[in-house]
Design a protein around this motif. Structure first.
Motif, mmCIF file in Angstrom:
data_model
loop_
_atom_site.group_PDB
_atom_site.id
_atom_site.type_symbol
_atom_site.label_atom_id
_atom_site.label_comp_id
_atom_site.label_asym_id
_atom_site.label_seq_id
_atom_site.Cartn_x
_atom_site.Cartn_y
_atom_site.Cartn_z
ATOM 1 N N GLN A 82 71.257 9.027 -47.972
ATOM 2 C CA GLN A 82 72.720 8.976 -46.998
ATOM 3 C C GLN A 82 72.392 9.299 -45.690
ATOM 4 O O GLN A 82 72.526 10.152 -45.865
ATOM 5 C CB GLN A 82 73.780 8.194 -47.726
ATOM 6 C CG GLN A 82 73.503 6.660 -48.479
ATOM 7 C CD GLN A 82 74.501 6.472 -48.403
ATOM 8 O OE1 GLN A 82 75.932 7.296 -48.555
ATOM 9 N NE2 GLN A 82 75.088 5.552 -49.503
ATOM 10 N N ARG A 83 72.235 8.083 -44.774
ATOM 11 C CA ARG A 83 72.411 8.647 -43.538
ATOM 12 C C ARG A 83 73.806 9.148 -42.865
ATOM 13 O O ARG A 83 74.539 8.422 -42.737
ATOM 14 C CB ARG A 83 71.212 8.139 -42.217
ATOM 15 C CG ARG A 83 69.592 8.572 -42.744
ATOM 16 C CD ARG A 83 69.506 7.782 -41.737
ATOM 17 N NE ARG A 83 68.827 8.771 -40.473
ATOM 18 C CZ ARG A 83 68.641 8.424 -39.506
ATOM 19 N NH1 ARG A 83 67.892 6.590 -39.192
ATOM 20 N NH2 ARG A 83 67.793 8.653 -38.448
ATOM 21 N N LYS A 84 74.123 10.146 -42.357
ATOM 22 C CA LYS A 84 75.175 10.155 -41.324
ATOM 23 C C LYS A 84 75.506 9.400 -40.574
ATOM 24 O O LYS A 84 74.455 9.073 -39.756
ATOM 25 C CB LYS A 84 75.621 11.649 -41.235
ATOM 26 C CG LYS A 84 75.577 13.082 -42.348
ATOM 27 C CD LYS A 84 76.311 14.016 -41.652
ATOM 28 C CE LYS A 84 76.389 15.319 -42.721
ATOM 29 N NZ LYS A 84 76.514 16.715 -42.294
ATOM 30 N N PRO A 85 76.318 8.959 -40.207
ATOM 31 C CA PRO A 85 76.691 8.043 -38.381
ATOM 32 C C PRO A 85 76.717 8.585 -37.324
ATOM 33 O O PRO A 85 77.412 9.778 -37.522
ATOM 34 C CB PRO A 85 78.192 7.188 -39.293
ATOM 35 C CG PRO A 85 78.713 8.237 -40.383
ATOM 36 C CD PRO A 85 78.148 8.883 -41.143
ATOM 37 N N PRO A 86 76.289 8.246 -36.726
ATOM 38 C CA PRO A 86 76.114 9.175 -35.572
ATOM 39 C C PRO A 86 77.207 8.762 -35.300
ATOM 40 O O PRO A 86 78.802 8.343 -35.289
ATOM 41 C CB PRO A 86 75.426 8.020 -34.478
ATOM 42 C CG PRO A 86 75.226 6.768 -34.688
ATOM 43 C CD PRO A 86 75.639 6.710 -36.043
ATOM 44 N N MET A 87 77.529 10.619 -34.405
ATOM 45 C CA MET A 87 78.764 10.757 -34.010
ATOM 46 C C MET A 87 78.830 10.285 -32.255
ATOM 47 O O MET A 87 78.096 10.193 -31.594
ATOM 48 C CB MET A 87 78.383 12.420 -34.140
ATOM 49 C CG MET A 87 78.493 13.100 -35.641
ATOM 50 S SD MET A 87 78.413 15.158 -35.202
ATOM 51 C CE MET A 87 80.228 15.275 -34.367
#
Length: 101
Positions: A82-87
């Motif tokens: 899973q990709r991390k949400p953009p900061m």
């Protein structure tokens, strides 16, 4: 009795006796001849391997998989990471923006 051959260096005088360096005279021709010979050997090896593989497949009946195919079909596909949400902006900047508006 074997004839001894020495590899010519690129800056050695050419073997044809022209007086030029080997790299300026016959190096390209000799390299092309070596490449053609290497390609011919590779093609012959590939043809022999294909013939051996063809002979092997026609000589042996198909072996059963022993149920391995069924196990593979039951397995779930591998989960994608899973990709991390953009900061977003740092909290201090967010507070300044809210106050400025």
């Amino acid at each position: 009795m074997q004839a001894t051959t020495t590899k010519l260096g690129r800056n050695d005088p050419c073997h044809c006796g022209s007086g030029q360096k080997y790299k300026k005279c016959h190096a390209a021709q000799d390299e092309a001849a070596r490449a053609a010979e290497s390609a011919a050997q590779a093609a012959a090896a590939a043809a022999a391997a294909a013939a051996a593989a063809d002979e092997e497949t026609t000589a042996k009946p198909a072996a059963s998989s022993g149920g391995k195919d069924k196990d593979i079909a039951k397995r779930a596909p591998a989960a994608k990471p899973q990709r991390k949400p953009p900061m977003g902006p740092p909290p201090a900047r967010a507070a300044r923006r809210k106050n400025a508006v």
